[in-house]
Design a protein around this motif. Structure first.
Motif, PDB file in Angstrom:
ATOM      1  N   THR A  50      13.588  56.486  23.431  1.00 47.20           N
ATOM      2  CA  THR A  50      12.586  57.526  23.638  1.00 47.20           C
ATOM      3  C   THR A  50      12.173  57.590  25.105  1.00 47.20           C
ATOM      4  N   ASP A  51      11.681  58.765  25.476  1.00 48.37           N
ATOM      5  CA  ASP A  51      11.088  58.958  26.795  1.00 48.37           C
ATOM      6  C   ASP A  51       9.572  58.823  26.690  1.00 48.37           C
ATOM      7  N   SER A  52       9.087  58.385  25.540  1.00 46.93           N
ATOM      8  CA  SER A  52       7.654  58.406  25.261  1.00 46.93           C
ATOM      9  C   SER A  52       7.016  57.063  25.575  1.00 46.93           C
ATOM     10  N   GLN A  99      -2.782  58.551  21.365  1.00 45.93           N
ATOM     11  CA  GLN A  99      -1.479  59.164  21.614  1.00 45.93           C
ATOM     12  C   GLN A  99      -1.422  60.503  20.897  1.00 45.93           C
ATOM     13  N   ARG A 101       0.022  61.725  18.184  1.00 49.28           N
ATOM     14  CA  ARG A 101      -0.151  61.838  16.739  1.00 49.28           C
ATOM     15  C   ARG A 101      -1.601  61.612  16.322  1.00 49.28           C
ATOM     16  N   PHE A 124       7.364  68.557  15.557  1.00 47.03           N
ATOM     17  CA  PHE A 124       7.907  67.209  15.711  1.00 47.03           C
ATOM     18  C   PHE A 124       7.594  66.411  14.435  1.00 47.03           C
ATOM     19  N   THR A 126       6.004  63.650  13.760  1.00 48.28           N
ATOM     20  CA  THR A 126       4.636  63.155  13.538  1.00 48.28           C
ATOM     21  C   THR A 126       3.707  64.311  13.158  1.00 48.28           C
ATOM     22  N   THR A 127       3.946  65.484  13.755  1.00 47.49           N
ATOM     23  CA  THR A 127       3.124  66.658  13.432  1.00 47.49           C
ATOM     24  C   THR A 127       3.375  67.042  11.978  1.00 47.49           C
ATOM     25  N   THR A 182       5.746  74.099  19.919  1.00 53.49           N
ATOM     26  CA  THR A 182       6.043  72.821  20.568  1.00 53.49           C
ATOM     27  C   THR A 182       6.806  73.099  21.856  1.00 53.49           C
ATOM     28  N   ASN A 186      11.312  69.619  21.118  1.00 52.90           N
ATOM     29  CA  ASN A 186      12.019  68.339  21.043  1.00 52.90           C
ATOM     30  C   ASN A 186      13.094  68.330  19.950  1.00 52.90           C
ATOM     31  N   ASP A 215       1.629  72.216  21.112  1.00 57.59           N
ATOM     32  CA  ASP A 215       1.986  70.800  21.229  1.00 57.59           C
ATOM     33  C   ASP A 215       2.579  70.657  22.626  1.00 57.59           C
ATOM     34  N   CYS A 217       3.216  68.047  24.786  1.00 57.02           N
ATOM     35  CA  CYS A 217       3.804  66.802  25.324  1.00 57.02           C
ATOM     36  C   CYS A 217       4.632  66.998  26.588  1.00 57.02           C
ATOM     37  N   ARG A 218       5.534  67.985  26.526  1.00 57.00           N
ATOM     38  CA  ARG A 218       6.497  68.138  27.628  1.00 57.00           C
ATOM     39  C   ARG A 218       6.330  69.502  28.298  1.00 57.00           C
ATOM     40  N   SER A 255       0.570  64.406  23.966  1.00 54.26           N
ATOM     41  CA  SER A 255       0.951  63.009  24.117  1.00 54.26           C
ATOM     42  C   SER A 255       1.236  62.810  25.591  1.00 54.26           C
ATOM     43  N   LYS A 257       2.113  60.312  26.951  1.00 55.65           N
ATOM     44  CA  LYS A 257       3.208  59.357  27.106  1.00 55.65           C
ATOM     45  C   LYS A 257       4.472  60.044  27.608  1.00 55.65           C
ATOM     46  N   ARG A 406      19.952  61.621  19.976  1.00 57.36           N
ATOM     47  CA  ARG A 406      19.251  61.883  21.223  1.00 57.36           C
ATOM     48  C   ARG A 406      19.299  60.674  22.149  1.00 57.36           C
TER      49      ARG A 406
END
Ligand code: F0G
Length: 458
Positions: A50-52, A99, A101, A124, A126-127, A182, A186, A215, A217-218, A255, A257, A406
């Motif tokens: 992961t990149d998280s 985080q 989630r 994702f 977790t969502t 999102t 992802n 969402d 994150c990225r 996130s 992260k 991935r």
């Protein structure tokens, strides 16, 4: 040979890594029940799980941590984070959360009732898990181009807008307490969403009075792709693009992260005053007081700095370039990788790479296992193991669009020589792909089975 911009940083601290021999890797994998999440990090050489939370923090972030104010309420660290979140995201309110989630959990608790639907371009896991856990029904409305790995559509993360309209008409807006998007997407390959698509999705949600949450994150990588690929945005800074993205929404889950380049942290942002009040109450129950939300003061400070660093365009060119470099090398070795490459990971279409393995025998898992056995490279399955589930109405198995593996690239962490090592490891697998076999589950939990399931080879 493909190239990418050299690192816009130099290395001040190093963390040794080492490679086990093949026999040791075989034993480690068996002990982990053939689940790469069960491996110890010491058993992995290049960790692309992961990149998280796995990126390298900067000297400025480490320095900021020393300024962490650990007061229970009203810490200076919170106000420094607030300054960054307000300036970048522009929502009226936010609460920190430990985080992404955790933010999703709070959001689902305050907005969702059992039986209600939550559409997105693609949720994702977790969502999806948080929505399901509250009795809700997550719905993915991805554009069809996303299912074709070689299709060069510049925004394969986009929402299927006609599908969204039709879906709202079918179930009724009153049964949709929120809609999401999102960015980047992802689950379909870290693919960006265009500003135009966000604008139109936002307009649809608005017309039906459905609160719209991103969402996020990225989001920085997404904004960078918008700058590269959406002509009207070519002259804007990534930060300006981000502001335009968030101005379309009523709130966001984050996130940090990922595009906050911290090891732990996130937040939930929103405009609505009453929703904020309820989120605060929920936060106190689950995460902590609203000025720390489950994090130490020093974590908030690291996040405040990292959020700005993730918007640096030289850094983004290097990060996205490194992902593109690995994708290109794998492509040249005959791997069907998702094109164009996304911003945080290379995705291999394992279904196309291992067509002799059935979807319920997990071609993605099989490839991830081979990458580990061959070279100690840890990648993750994002296919039927992670996402297939029984449809409540029809009782049939619904598979995700593709069986993917991935290879996520932790930010500012590995060098080009590491990427070359990964490509060479994969190249040796390509030469013997016909010998690779599938797997059978021997244990699985109710939700999010991929993290803890165990397997045996077929
Ligand atoms: N949304 C997206 C798009 C994500 O990729 C993730 C996490 C989350 C939400 C949840 O955030 O982990 O901080 O709770 N993705 C990680 C990954 C785990 O490997 O892609 P979190």
């Amino acid at each position: 040979m493909p190239t990418y911009p050299a690192e816009p940083f130099r290395i001040k601290v190093v963390e040794p890594i080492r490679s086990l021999n093949r026999g040791q890797r075989v034993s480690a994998l068996q002990a982990a029940g053939y689940n790469i999440f069960g491996l110890r990090s010491d058993e992995v050489y290049i960790d692309l799980l992961t990149d998280s939370g796995t990126g390298a923090m900067s000297d400025r972030q480490w320095a900021a941590m020393m300024l962490g104010d650990e007061s229970y309420a009203g810490a200076r660290s919170f106000y420094r984070l607030k300054e960054a979140v307000d300036a970048i995201f522009g929502f009226r309110h936010f609460v920190p959360a430990h985080q992404g989630r955790a933010a999703e959990n709070i959001l689902a608790k305050v907005l969702l009732k059992p039986g209600q639907f939550v559409p997105s371009n693609t949720h994702f896991d977790t969502t999806e898990g948080n929505i399901l856990d509250r009795g809700g029904r997550p719905v993915n409305l991805t554009i069809p181009e996303a299912a074709d790995a070689s299709n060069l559509h510049p925004f394969k993360g986009n929402m299927d807008l006609a599908g969204l309209e039709a879906f709202i008409d079918r179930v009724g807006a009153e049964n949709i307490p929120l809609g999401m998007m999102t960015v980047t997407n992802n689950s379909v390959g870290g693919q960006p969403v265009s500003l135009e698509n966000l604008r139109q999705a936002s307009a649809i949600y608005k017309r039906h009075r459905i609160p719209f949450f991103i969402d996020a994150c990225r989001y920085a990588e997404n904004a960078y792709f918008i700058k590269q690929r959406e002509p009207e945005c070519a002259q804007l800074s990534v930060r300006e693009i981000a502001r335009q993205m968030f101005a379309l929404a009523d709130g966001a889950t984050m996130s940090a992260k990922k595009n906050g380049i911290v090891n732990m942290g996130g937040f939930l942002a929103m405009n609505d005053d009453e929703l904020f009040q309820r989120a605060c109450n929920e936060l106190i129950l689950r995460e902590g007081f609203p000025t720390y939300g489950g994090l130490a003061g020093r974590d908030l400070d690291a996040m405040a700095v990292g959020l700005w660093e993730a918007l640096d365009e030289e850094y983004l060119a290097y990060q996205v370039g490194q992902v593109g470099y690995l994708a290109q090398r794998l492509l040249e070795m005959g791997f069907p990788v998702i094109q164009p490459p996304g911003g945080h990971a290379v995705y291999i279409d394992a279904g196309a790479f291992l067509p002799h393995i059935a979807r319920d025998e997990f071609p993605g898992l099989a490839l991830a296992i081979e990458l580990y056995l061959e070279g100690g490279v840890r990648a993750v399955e994002i296919g039927s193991l992670a996402f297939a589930r029984k449809d409540e109405e029809s009782g049939e198995m619904v598979h995700p669009l593709m069986e993917l593996v991935r290879l996520a690239i932790p930010r500012r962490t590995y060098t080009q020589a590491h990427m070359d090592y990964v490509a060479e490891t994969a190249g040796r697998i390509a030469a013997r792909r016909k010998e690779i076999h599938g797997y059978r589950i021997t244990y699985e939990p109710r939700l999010m089975r991929h993290f803890t399931a165990r397997f045996e080879p077929l």
